[in-house]
Design a protein around this motif. Structure first.
Motif, PDB file in Angstrom:
ATOM      1  N   ARG A  45       1.288 -23.923  43.046  1.00 54.95           N
ATOM      2  CA  ARG A  45       0.013 -24.009  42.326  1.00 54.95           C
ATOM      3  C   ARG A  45      -0.776 -25.232  42.778  1.00 54.95           C
ATOM      4  NH1 ARG A  45      -2.092 -27.173  38.035  1.00 54.95           N
ATOM      5  NH2 ARG A  45      -4.013 -26.189  37.393  1.00 54.95           N
ATOM      6  N   LEU A  46      -0.110 -26.377  42.815  1.00 52.96           N
ATOM      7  CA  LEU A  46      -0.804 -27.604  43.202  1.00 52.96           C
ATOM      8  C   LEU A  46      -1.262 -27.552  44.659  1.00 52.96           C
ATOM      9  CD1 LEU A  46       1.414 -30.204  41.292  1.00 52.96           C
ATOM     10  CD2 LEU A  46      -0.833 -29.301  40.626  1.00 52.96           C
ATOM     11  N   LYS A  50      -5.132 -27.763  45.831  1.00 51.82           N
ATOM     12  CA  LYS A  50      -5.552 -28.758  46.823  1.00 51.82           C
ATOM     13  C   LYS A  50      -6.260 -28.097  47.998  1.00 51.82           C
ATOM     14  CE  LYS A  50      -3.814 -32.728  49.373  1.00 51.82           C
ATOM     15  NZ  LYS A  50      -2.649 -33.567  49.673  1.00 51.82           N
ATOM     16  N   ALA A  51      -5.816 -26.900  48.370  1.00 54.28           N
ATOM     17  CA  ALA A  51      -6.413 -26.166  49.485  1.00 54.28           C
ATOM     18  C   ALA A  51      -7.705 -25.454  49.083  1.00 54.28           C
ATOM     19  CB  ALA A  51      -5.414 -25.157  50.035  1.00 54.28           C
ATOM     20  N   GLY A  52      -8.043 -25.506  47.793  1.00 54.55           N
ATOM     21  CA  GLY A  52      -9.266 -24.858  47.324  1.00 54.55           C
ATOM     22  C   GLY A  52      -9.113 -23.369  47.053  1.00 54.55           C
ATOM     23  N   ASP A  53      -7.891 -22.866  47.059  1.00 50.85           N
ATOM     24  CA  ASP A  53      -7.633 -21.451  46.781  1.00 50.85           C
ATOM     25  C   ASP A  53      -7.456 -21.280  45.275  1.00 50.85           C
ATOM     26  OD1 ASP A  53      -6.795 -18.831  46.559  1.00 50.85           O
ATOM     27  OD2 ASP A  53      -5.238 -18.980  48.106  1.00 50.85           O
ATOM     28  N   ALA A  57      -4.291 -20.636  42.718  1.00 52.32           N
ATOM     29  CA  ALA A  57      -4.045 -21.763  41.813  1.00 52.32           C
ATOM     30  C   ALA A  57      -4.098 -21.316  40.357  1.00 52.32           C
ATOM     31  CB  ALA A  57      -5.054 -22.879  42.066  1.00 52.32           C
ATOM     32  N   ASP A  58      -5.102 -20.509  40.027  1.00 54.93           N
ATOM     33  CA  ASP A  58      -5.227 -20.031  38.640  1.00 54.93           C
ATOM     34  C   ASP A  58      -4.102 -19.073  38.270  1.00 54.93           C
ATOM     35  OD1 ASP A  58      -7.467 -21.596  38.338  1.00 54.93           O
ATOM     36  OD2 ASP A  58      -8.901 -19.940  38.517  1.00 54.93           O
ATOM     37  N   LEU A  62      -1.375 -19.798  35.273  1.00 51.85           N
ATOM     38  CA  LEU A  62      -0.986 -18.875  34.197  1.00 51.85           C
ATOM     39  C   LEU A  62       0.525 -18.696  34.147  1.00 51.85           C
ATOM     40  CD1 LEU A  62      -3.638 -16.009  34.324  1.00 51.85           C
ATOM     41  CD2 LEU A  62      -3.154 -17.526  32.409  1.00 51.85           C
ATOM     42  N   SER A  63       1.135 -18.550  35.297  1.00 51.74           N
ATOM     43  CA  SER A  63       2.589 -18.394  35.354  1.00 51.74           C
ATOM     44  C   SER A  63       3.296 -19.638  34.833  1.00 51.74           C
ATOM     45  CB  SER A  63       3.048 -18.122  36.789  1.00 51.74           C
ATOM     46  OG  SER A  63       2.516 -16.912  37.250  1.00 51.74           O
TER      47      SER A  63
END
Length: 170
Positions: A45-46, A50-53, A57-58, A62-63
């Motif tokens: 996630r992090l 950081k990569a802007g994805d 990430a979202d 949630l997970s």
């Protein structure tokens, strides 16, 4: 304005991070839970963030948060109310420690809001170095990571209902 700044410090992935750095886990799943949680959900996630994805990430957010939330659901295989309580109390106490340190070391500080994973304060710009130094020491002590946002304007009804405009125009 030229004298004051409103700044928010938010703990990155608070509940998952607390579990990982303090090696907290649902008793029936064992300590390996921490490694799977960290390497399978939180680190990806992090990295995505950081990569802007933001889609990944979202999804991972949630997970990650669902794992914590389901630990308090008696119908979930993750259910362990002691784990839930340990995680929640640790988070509240650690943020309280940060608030106390900021309030005692920065004379002209207004605590605007404190929620489950962060704090928002109004301080003099000349005190920003002290603020960041206190936050850095807190991060080192807790092994948690803070993310910051500065605001030009903030209108608050309560901790869950506010409008804020960042210095970047968001």
């Amino acid at each position: 304005d030229d004298i004051y700044v409103v700044i928010d410090a938010d703990v990155a992935s608070l509940y998952p991070s607390i579990a990982i750095v303090n090696r907290l886990f649902p008793e029936h799943l064992g300590e390996v839970f921490c490694d799977v949680y960290e390497n399978g959900i939180v680190k990806p996630r992090l990295a995505a963030k950081k990569a802007g994805d933001m889609i990944m990430a979202d999804g991972f957010k949630l997970s990650a948060n669902s794992v914590y939330g389901k630990s308090n659901d008696k119908h979930s295989f993750l259910y362990d109310p002691i784990y839930t309580l340990k995680t929640t109390l640790n988070g509240q106490l650690m943020l309280s420690m940060l608030c106390e340190e900021l309030n005692t070391k920065i004379k002209d500080l207004t605590m605007l809001q404190v929620n489950t994973d962060g704090i928002t304060v109004k301080i003099r710009r000349e005190d920003l170095d002290i603020y960041y130094d206190i936050c850095k020491k807190w991060e080192e002590y807790t092994n948690l990571m803070l993310e910051y946002v500065e605001y030009n304007k903030m209108v608050i009804r309560d901790v869950n209902n506010y409008i804020a405009i960042t210095t970047k125009g968001k």
